[in-house]
Scaffold this active site. Structure first.
Site, short mmCIF file in Angstrom:
data_model
loop_
_atom_site.label_atom_id
_atom_site.label_comp_id
_atom_site.label_asym_id
_atom_site.label_seq_id
_atom_site.Cartn_x
_atom_site.Cartn_y
_atom_site.Cartn_z
CE1 TYR A 142 -24.58 8.36 -11.59
CE2 TYR A 142 -23.47 6.72 -12.95
CZ TYR A 142 -23.77 7.25 -11.70
OH TYR A 142 -23.22 6.68 -10.57
CG ASP A 226 -31.46 -0.72 0.76
OD1 ASP A 226 -32.08 -1.42 -0.07
OD2 ASP A 226 -32.03 -0.20 1.75
#
Ligand code: NAD
Length: 372
Positions: A142, A226
């Site tokens: 970010y 994940d």
């Protein structure tokens, strides 16, 4: 008497309503314990745009820097949809987090027994769930550069963001996770994608090295992010503390919090580095937003904000005992079947924001009388 300074930033929308209930609890703590508080209130977000022309005034920021803890409600609302993007209400909160260098975001996901049926997962999967996600908040994709959208000139464009972490950034957030685990069940799961990302490989190596150097008493395991997303749904109770980067933490903390069923119940803390006296910059806020759809109607659930103050007692004022008292009071109120609309269930008693705050106060009073 130990005195602590608090800046309260109610913000916008239901922020004002839920923070009014937090103030009741703060006053109860002042009246009934050896803690006292020096409270300053100021604007953030849309109300700051109206008052000061910017969503976070420099003077407000300085008050927050000087305080022992900042308690925030929520920011945003349709009234400010048309303001310049750089001074939108949310930009005030982002600037506050950045200026205070709040690199560790703590998001507990706790399933209270009385709300076990509010989860979309089966009761046996979530009953008793109590996990803590520590998300790195100031680095990663970010904030990394290069970033942007470039025109390739042939009708094609290219979007770029950069995932970047240094050893210092990884170690300081991992340290927060290990320290938390020591006070909980002694287990840390570190999540990244070391199989496909160099930044993930570095993350794993640095966490492993820090663990070996300083935290051998804590059990550490590594998990691909994940897989962690799947495990949170399959068997969330396997986790104690999860530490992960900004992007994966954004997703995993939202996933984990939804195991608990309601946005109105979720507190959070964002912590900076400790100085030589052990004092850290710290911002405590409910996870929910300003809920313009119910703002001003006295319907908002104040429990997330009240539980955020309980986190402040634990992490900023080092009084986890009082923080726990407030958590027990919340649990007790829920067990009594007292509910705001967002957590309403058959056979329960519907109440508004102020009545919910009062129910927590009355329960604290009762707990005190029982203990005497
Ligand atoms: P929201 O969290 O404000 O609301 C989502 C839904 O949950 C709404 O239906 C709302 O009524 C309900 N809800 C939220 N908190 C509740 C509570 N305490 N009690 C009962 N019901 C509650 O999210 P949104 O609608 O996407 O965003 C509204 C505004 O809030 C936007 O301007 C957004 O940018 C802002 N926002 C701010 C923060 C923050 O301040 N940290 C976080 C998220 C969104």
């Amino acid at each position: 008497m130990t005195k602590h300074s608090i800046v309260i930033l109610p913000g916008d929308g239901i922020g004002h309503e839920v923070m009014a209930e937090v103030k009741k609890i703060i006053h109860w703590v002042s009246a009934n314990t050896d803690l006292s508080f020096d409270i300053t209130e100021d604007h953030l977000g849309g109300t700051a745009i109206d008052a000061y022309g910017v969503p976070l005034a420099d003077s407000t920021l300085e008050k927050c820097r000087a305080a022992d803890a900042v308690l925030m409600g929520a920011v945003g609302g349709p009234q400010w949809d048309k303001v310049d993007y750089n001074i939108r209400p949310e930009a005030g909160l982002l600037r506050l987090r950045k200026e205070l260098e709040l690199f560790a975001n703590l998001r507990p996901a706790i399933v209270f027994d009385a709300l076990v049926d509010a989860s979309t997962l089966k009761a046996e999967i979530v009953r008793g769930l109590n996990i803590m996600i520590v998300r790195e908040l100031t680095g990663g994709v970010y904030f990394g550069s290069p970033r942007g959208i470039e025109d390739l000139g042939n009708g094609q464009r290219r979007g770029v963001n950069t995932q970047v972490y240094t050893t210092m950034e990884i170690e300081r957030v991992a340290r927060v996770a290990f320290e938390l685990a020591r006070k909980r069940h002694g287990r840390v799961t570190s999540c990244e994608k070391a199989n496909v990302m160099e930044s993930g490989k570095l993350w794993r190596e640095d966490v492993t090295a820090l663990h070996a150097r300083e935290y051998g008493d804590v059990q550490l395991n590594h998990m691909y992010a994940d897989n962690c997303a799947m495990q949170l749904l399959r068997n969330p109770k396997q986790f104690d503390v999860i530490v992960t980067d900004n992007l994966f933490g954004d997703i995993l903390s939202d996933e984990a919090s939804m195991l608990t069923g309601s946005l109105g119940m979720l507190p959070s803390a964002s912590l900076g580095a400790a100085d030589e006296n052990g004092k850290r910059a710290a911002l405590y806020e409910p996870v929910h937003g300003s809920a313009p759809d119910i703002a001003g109607q006295g319907k908002a659930n104040p429990l997330a904000a009240i539980l955020s103050f309980a986190m402040a007692l634990t992490y900023s004022f080092h009084r986890g005992d009082i923080g726990e008292q407030i958590e027990w009071a919340v649990e007790d109120v829920l067990a009594q079947g007292i509910r705001t609309g967002d957590i309403m269930a058959d056979g329960c008693t519907p109440v508004g924001t102020a009545a919910m705050g009062d129910a927590v106060l009355q329960t604290l009073e009762r707990q005190k009388a029982n203990a005497a």
